[in-house]
Design an enzyme around this catalytic site. Structure first.
Site, PDB file in Angstrom:
ATOM      1  CG  HIS A   1       1.421  -7.378 -12.373  1.00 25.75           C
ATOM      2  ND1 HIS A   1       1.401  -8.715 -12.685  1.00 25.75           N
ATOM      3  CD2 HIS A   1       0.854  -6.745 -13.418  1.00 25.75           C
ATOM      4  CE1 HIS A   1       0.845  -8.871 -13.881  1.00 25.75           C
ATOM      5  NE2 HIS A   1       0.510  -7.694 -14.347  1.00 25.75           N
TER       6      HIS A   1
ATOM      7  CD  GLU B   1       4.131 -16.252 -18.539  1.00 26.09           C
ATOM      8  OE1 GLU B   1       3.263 -15.676 -19.206  1.00 26.09           O
ATOM      9  OE2 GLU B   1       4.369 -16.003 -17.345  1.00 26.09           O
TER      10      GLU B   1
ATOM     11  CE  LYS C   1       1.232 -11.196 -25.719  1.00 25.61           C
ATOM     12  NZ  LYS C   1       0.229 -10.504 -24.938  1.00 25.61           N
TER      13      LYS C   1
ATOM     14  NE  ARG D   1       2.503 -15.490 -23.374  1.00 24.93           N
ATOM     15  CZ  ARG D   1       1.274 -15.644 -23.812  1.00 24.93           C
ATOM     16  NH1 ARG D   1       0.868 -16.830 -24.239  1.00 24.93           N
ATOM     17  NH2 ARG D   1       0.432 -14.640 -23.827  1.00 24.93           N
TER      18      ARG D   1
ATOM     19  NE  ARG E   1     -16.447 -30.287 -19.195  1.00 22.80           N
ATOM     20  CZ  ARG E   1     -17.687 -30.741 -19.016  1.00 22.80           C
ATOM     21  NH1 ARG E   1     -18.570 -30.603 -19.979  1.00 22.80           N
ATOM     22  NH2 ARG E   1     -18.022 -31.314 -17.888  1.00 22.80           N
TER      23      ARG E   1
ATOM     24  CG  HIS F   1       4.141  -7.108 -16.920  1.00 20.96           C
ATOM     25  ND1 HIS F   1       4.864  -6.607 -17.980  1.00 20.96           N
ATOM     26  CD2 HIS F   1       2.838  -6.959 -17.259  1.00 20.96           C
ATOM     27  CE1 HIS F   1       4.026  -6.195 -18.930  1.00 20.96           C
ATOM     28  NE2 HIS F   1       2.791  -6.392 -18.521  1.00 20.96           N
TER      29      HIS F   1
ATOM     30  CG  HIS G   1      -1.456  -3.132 -17.505  1.00 19.57           C
ATOM     31  ND1 HIS G   1      -1.281  -4.076 -16.525  1.00 19.57           N
ATOM     32  CD2 HIS G   1      -0.750  -3.580 -18.583  1.00 19.57           C
ATOM     33  CE1 HIS G   1      -0.518  -5.058 -16.985  1.00 19.57           C
ATOM     34  NE2 HIS G   1      -0.181  -4.777 -18.231  1.00 19.57           N
TER      35      HIS G   1
ATOM     36  CE  LYS H   1       0.754 -14.744 -20.090  1.00 15.94           C
ATOM     37  NZ  LYS H   1       1.431 -13.956 -19.041  1.00 15.94           N
TER      38      LYS H   1
ATOM     39  CD  GLU I   1       2.170  -4.024 -21.667  1.00 14.87           C
ATOM     40  OE1 GLU I   1       3.242  -4.586 -21.941  1.00 14.87           O
ATOM     41  OE2 GLU I   1       1.473  -4.339 -20.675  1.00 14.87           O
TER      42      GLU I   1
ATOM     43  CG  ASN J   1       5.570 -12.098 -17.731  1.00  9.53           C
ATOM     44  OD1 ASN J   1       4.491 -11.730 -18.162  1.00  9.53           O
ATOM     45  ND2 ASN J   1       5.852 -13.371 -17.478  1.00  9.53           N
TER      46      ASN J   1
HETATM   47  N1  NAD Z   1      -4.310 -10.806 -21.486  1.00  7.84           N
HETATM   48  C1  NAD Z   1      -3.167 -10.218 -21.710  1.00  7.84           C
HETATM   49  O1  NAD Z   1      -2.254 -10.783 -22.317  1.00  7.84           O
HETATM   50  C2  NAD Z   1      -2.968  -8.804 -21.221  1.00  7.84           C
HETATM   51  C3  NAD Z   1      -1.830  -8.082 -21.620  1.00  7.84           C
HETATM   52  C4  NAD Z   1      -1.695  -6.761 -21.190  1.00  7.84           C
HETATM   53  C5  NAD Z   1      -2.661  -6.184 -20.382  1.00  7.84           C
HETATM   54  N2  NAD Z   1      -3.741  -6.920 -20.005  1.00  7.84           N
HETATM   55  C6  NAD Z   1      -4.786  -6.330 -19.153  1.00  7.84           C
HETATM   56  O2  NAD Z   1      -5.412  -5.268 -19.860  1.00  7.84           O
HETATM   57  C7  NAD Z   1      -6.001  -4.378 -18.891  1.00  7.84           C
HETATM   58  C8  NAD Z   1      -5.772  -2.958 -19.311  1.00  7.84           C
HETATM   59  O3  NAD Z   1      -6.366  -2.764 -20.570  1.00  7.84           O
HETATM   60  P1  NAD Z   1      -6.503  -1.319 -21.242  1.00  7.84           P
HETATM   61  O4  NAD Z   1      -5.268  -0.538 -21.018  1.00  7.84           O
HETATM   62  O5  NAD Z   1      -6.967  -1.573 -22.617  1.00  7.84           O
HETATM   63  O6  NAD Z   1      -7.584  -0.589 -20.359  1.00  7.84           O
HETATM   64  P2  NAD Z   1      -9.112  -0.912 -19.985  1.00  7.84           P
HETATM   65  O7  NAD Z   1      -9.622  -2.052 -20.743  1.00  7.84           O
HETATM   66  O8  NAD Z   1      -9.137  -0.956 -18.505  1.00  7.84           O
HETATM   67  O9  NAD Z   1      -9.851   0.394 -20.525  1.00  7.84           O
HETATM   68  C9  NAD Z   1      -9.508   1.653 -19.992  1.00  7.84           C
HETATM   69  C10 NAD Z   1     -10.587   2.682 -20.268  1.00  7.84           C
HETATM   70  O10 NAD Z   1     -10.545   3.085 -21.627  1.00  7.84           O
HETATM   71  C11 NAD Z   1     -11.879   3.188 -22.134  1.00  7.84           C
HETATM   72  N3  NAD Z   1     -11.792   2.981 -23.567  1.00  7.84           N
HETATM   73  C12 NAD Z   1     -11.509   1.818 -24.196  1.00  7.84           C
HETATM   74  N4  NAD Z   1     -11.429   2.035 -25.529  1.00  7.84           N
HETATM   75  C13 NAD Z   1     -11.689   3.346 -25.733  1.00  7.84           C
HETATM   76  C14 NAD Z   1     -11.759   4.182 -26.895  1.00  7.84           C
HETATM   77  N5  NAD Z   1     -11.503   3.705 -28.122  1.00  7.84           N
HETATM   78  N6  NAD Z   1     -12.067   5.492 -26.734  1.00  7.84           N
HETATM   79  C15 NAD Z   1     -12.290   6.005 -25.493  1.00  7.84           C
HETATM   80  N7  NAD Z   1     -12.209   5.276 -24.363  1.00  7.84           N
HETATM   81  C16 NAD Z   1     -11.926   3.951 -24.479  1.00  7.84           C
HETATM   82  C17 NAD Z   1     -12.648   2.124 -21.375  1.00  7.84           C
HETATM   83  O11 NAD Z   1     -14.017   2.427 -21.335  1.00  7.84           O
HETATM   84  C18 NAD Z   1     -12.003   2.178 -20.004  1.00  7.84           C
HETATM   85  O12 NAD Z   1     -12.635   3.143 -19.200  1.00  7.84           O
HETATM   86  C19 NAD Z   1      -5.376  -4.730 -17.552  1.00  7.84           C
HETATM   87  O13 NAD Z   1      -6.325  -5.392 -16.751  1.00  7.84           O
HETATM   88  C20 NAD Z   1      -4.254  -5.685 -17.912  1.00  7.84           C
HETATM   89  O14 NAD Z   1      -3.995  -6.617 -16.891  1.00  7.84           O
HETATM   90  C21 NAD Z   1      -3.918  -8.209 -20.416  1.00  7.84           C
END
Ligand code: NAD
Length: 374
Positions: free
Chosen positions: A242, A227, A217, A231, A107, A238, A252, A129, A171, A235
């Protein structure tokens, strides 16, 4: 510099800059399990605290129920108790998975993030989130739960590919459109629009970009953590983004970039946004090699053989993928987005740089716009 976000029940999330290697001082290794991916472990494993390490799949594949189940299994084997801590070291996919797993295990146990991508620093690690994908729909399963801390080490971005770096800039540019003013100016100056060769910002400039995004943010999240209103501004880009991500498999940030440009064009067509402001925004996106239209996103997706062939098989077609087919796939993916009000979508639309409002737009109008927009 340190920023604190106060979430529900006064739960505070402390966001600070510092080297990953120093994180051992902030956690008790005996009660911590670290979640990462194989690549991050290979590059930065020497800086991890001495605690058990769990590897999840790289990229979006981490955000699946199968990955979650595997993680729960390791938590059980390792005896992760209520007084334990889950530390995610990785990009947004790793922090989404680990944050959701921690916030539902027993939990809810404490968790912290050490983001390793620019996107995770400016966005995914902040705000509480945590989302997983389900049946091809992004972030359909998730929780609102704040990490206890986020440790930002911008030196980790040195190993990031140019594509992943640009994805994070998308972003940051989104935040700049929402906040306007000094932050937009900072992003414009870090971009140096006249340069023909794009150089990455210095470590100092990167810290200012990350801190600025986090402050923007944090301010919104503190007022509307779950949200229900303001908030939704975050988006921006997005709704269509998306759809593009689902249909094309583009990163992304690249999908959000094209979604942001499309939201701006829709705002121009509705008489909300001035065409000159659209130009300033799309110039920034283009300068980082980000798609500034749906057409450019589709061209980029077509140039990536792996995602194009994945898409071809998922559409059950061996035909050449042309624009209209992909555009339909994007339009069809939009209603799966969660920001709906009956047959309308609650969409963030810029009225000016620094002013974004939420408007209820008929889904059919957005889908028609996706089919026709540049
Ligand atoms: N929770 C939230 O509020 C929120 C907000 C925005 C995006 N997201 C999510 O985040 C995800 C995208 O995240 P992302 O863009 O960080 O990509 P990711 O986490 O998918 O990573 C992309 C690639 O980069 C590599 N990588 C990571 N750090 C590295 C580094 N320092 N050096 C070399 N390679 C590295 C990883 O191994 C991976 O192959 C999506 O799923 C999106 O929906 C969530």
């Amino acid at each position: 510099m340190e920023i604190t976000i106060r979430g529900r029940h006064g739960r505070a999330s402390r966001i600070a800059f510092g080297p990953l290697a120093g994180i051992g001082d902030a956690v008790d290794p005996g009660k911590t399990v670290l979640v990462t991916d194989r690549l991050i472990r290979r590059i930065y494993g020497a800086s991890f605290p001495p605690c058990p390490v769990i590897e999840a799949p790289r990229g979006e594949a981490a955000k699946s129920l199968a990955s979650l189940e595997a993680l729960y299994g390791r938590f059980l084997d390792l005896g992760l108790g209520r007084d334990g801590l889950v530390l995610a070291v990785g990009g947004g996919a790793i922090s989404d998975l680990a944050g959701f797993a921690a916030s539902t295990w027993l939990r809810g146990v404490d968790f912290g993030f050490a983001p390793t991508t620019l996107l995770a620093m400016v966005d995914a690690s902040v705000g509480g989130k945590n989302g997983l994908d389900f049946r091809g729909v992004k972030n359909l399963v998730g929780s609102f739960s704040q990490p206890r801390f986020v440790r930002m080490d911008v030196s980790l971005l040195a190993s990031l590919s140019d594509v992943e770096f640009a994805s994070g800039m998308a972003e940051a540019i989104k935040h700049a459109v929402i906040a306007g003013g000094q932050y937009f100016a900072l992003i414009e100056s870090a971009t140096g629009i006249s340069d023909s060769v794009r150089e990455r910002p210095s470590a100092e400039a990167l810290e200012r970009i990350v801190a600025g995004s986090v402050e923007i943010k944090a301010e919104v999240v503190e007022r509307d953590e779950r949200e229900s209103g303001e908030r939704r501004k975050l988006n921006l880009g997005h709704t269509v983004g998306h759809g593009i991500e689902t249909a094309t498999g583009l990163p992304h940030g690249h999908s959000v970039a094209a979604g942001l440009a499309t939201a701006c064009r829709l705002a121009v067509s509705l008489g909300r946004l001035d065409g000159a402001e659209l130009e300033r925004i799309t110039r920034l996106l283009a300068a980082w090699g980000l798609p500034s239209s749906i057409g450019e996103a589709l061209a980029l997706a077509g140039a990536r053989p792996a995602s194009a062939s994945d898409l071809a098989s998922s559409l059950g077609s061996s035909k050449t993928l042309d624009g209209p087919e992909l555009r339909s796939a994007i339009a069809v993916a939009i209603p799966a987005d969660k920001k709906r009000l009956g047959s309308d979508i609650l969409m963030a639309l810029p009225q000016a740089i620094g002013s974004v409002l939420i408007e209820a737009i008929p889904l059919a109008d957005i889908q028609a716009f996706v089919m026709e927009a540049p």
